[in-house]
Design an enzyme around this catalytic site. Sequence first.
Site, PDB file in Angstrom:
ATOM      1  N   HIS A 120     -11.550  10.768 -12.183  1.00  0.00           N
ATOM      2  CA  HIS A 120     -10.550  11.545 -11.446  1.00  0.00           C
ATOM      3  C   HIS A 120      -9.132  11.267 -11.930  1.00  0.00           C
ATOM      4  O   HIS A 120      -8.819  10.158 -12.351  1.00  0.00           O
ATOM      5  CB  HIS A 120     -10.675  11.225  -9.957  1.00  0.00           C
ATOM      6  N   ASP A 121      -8.287  12.291 -11.866  1.00  0.00           N
ATOM      7  CA  ASP A 121      -6.842  12.198 -12.161  1.00  0.00           C
ATOM      8  C   ASP A 121      -6.517  11.766 -13.590  1.00  0.00           C
ATOM      9  O   ASP A 121      -5.399  11.348 -13.873  1.00  0.00           O
ATOM     10  CB  ASP A 121      -6.141  11.227 -11.194  1.00  0.00           C
ATOM     11  N   GLY A 138     -10.233   6.031 -13.554  1.00  0.00           N
ATOM     12  CA  GLY A 138      -9.322   6.947 -12.877  1.00  0.00           C
ATOM     13  C   GLY A 138      -7.880   6.780 -13.331  1.00  0.00           C
ATOM     14  O   GLY A 138      -7.468   5.696 -13.720  1.00  0.00           O
TER      15      GLY A 138
END
Lengths: 258, 258
Positions: A120-121, A138
């Site tokens: 994620h991100d 992440g």
Amino acid sequence: MVSIHPTALVSNKAKLGENVSIGPFTIIHDDVEIGDNTIITSHSVIYDGTRIGKNCKIYQGVSISHLPQISKISQVSSFVKIGDGTTIHEFVTIHKASKDGNYTSIGNNVLLMAYSHIAHDVFIGDNCIIVNAVQIGGHVHIDDWAIIGGSTPVHQFCMVGKHAMVGGGFKVVKDVPPFVLAGEEPLKFNGLNSVGLRRRGFTSEQLETLKKVYKLIYDSGLNVSQAKAKIIEDFPSDPLAKEVVDFIDKSKRGIIPR
Amino acid sequence: MSGFHSTALISKNAKIGMNVSIGAYSIIYDDVEIGDNTVIGNNSVIYNGARIGNNVRILNFASVAHIPQDKKFHNEYSLLYIGDNSIIGNFTTLHRGTEATGKTVIGENVIVSHYSHIAHDCLIGNSVYIGSMVQIGGHVEIDEFSVIKDFTQIHQFCRVGKYVTLEISYKITMDIPPYIYVSQKPLRFMDLNFELFNNHNFSQEKVKSINDVYSILYFSGLNFSQAKEKIKNTFPDNPVAKELLEFIEKSSRGIIGK
């Protein structure tokens, strides 16, 4: 003409560009946009929040925009953005951002090889190569033209600068500055990525400047903040030196040692 | 059990032998040959250029003969061979050749465990064991009866001789001569591979001649080119010495040290 295999499950709400091809047993969820000429082969699942550019190739068993692997999150309306001309090989997993409205972003002409994981991100710039089984944590930021060697895990929140190359089978737990080679365990500065830079049209003068800049950081007895001040003093208007200084400013985990 | 599951997509042009079983949601492309009694699991995809032998077991989600992850590849015709009685595990990715050699070859009785990757133009000998999550780069050669355990990465163009055992989670970046047991980081010679000699019922004389040759290579204090000369002079017609000399002769990346 859009071609969708009869066994593929494609939502009516998904926006497909021209000449998109969807292979057998692939699933496309509602909130998905796919650009022109992109090919998705068999057994892939494209979840809500995916934005895929033009001319991409996505191969077997890929999972894009699935929920982040964070224990608290069960639902989030965030996105994955993939640029034009990107190739994604078998069994790659790309997760969407952990906060509403944010993006996990992958640039243009990126090559993601088999089994790699983009959490994620994460931000991945243009023309990067992520080799087999690279596991990216992440919030990692990987800038344009960087190459991460096979099976190398990248710790969350790390940064890898432009044109940097990390060897295969190592561990990235600190920030890798731009234009360098990184290898060994624990990860170290291994000199300038001069072969890669020359291939991309950097001149000898530019390489010479970068050599001097990294000599100040790694081979002058100064600590990083002193070296930074010296670089600003010695190369006040050089764009490459500025790139390095900016990277050091942004670095939260500290740059890799020598 | 033989037969094709009703959801499997099997090209009419594929040449499929007797008693072949193909599981649910698997896909067989046009230019594929599959031998007798072979079993293919669920969700596996066999792409164009696959040549699969008899009694092969391909488990679920495998990707066989997919296009190479090579930036120079331009959709040229190439093949992937899998020999008789081999086992291909879950989620493995086996890529076909490029124009450099035109083929990737996996021998007979080979086991490739789950998540392993075999890149373009590799030559895997008979009865080789490849553990899980082993990532093998392009043009790698592994000779017969070698054992590569889990999580190992092999750099492109490396060669591994026969009867070599490598423990888990190491990295091969140089060539490994036959008959030895290797470990440590960076990888180095540990011992002769007595375990495999026992398993394969090597005669006392053969073990002794291996011992003699390798003690010159690794324990005489000579460098490799001097040791090569000495082996050539001391054992003019010893088959083990001949094998080793040929291996060193062909080695482009150099052989591992002690």
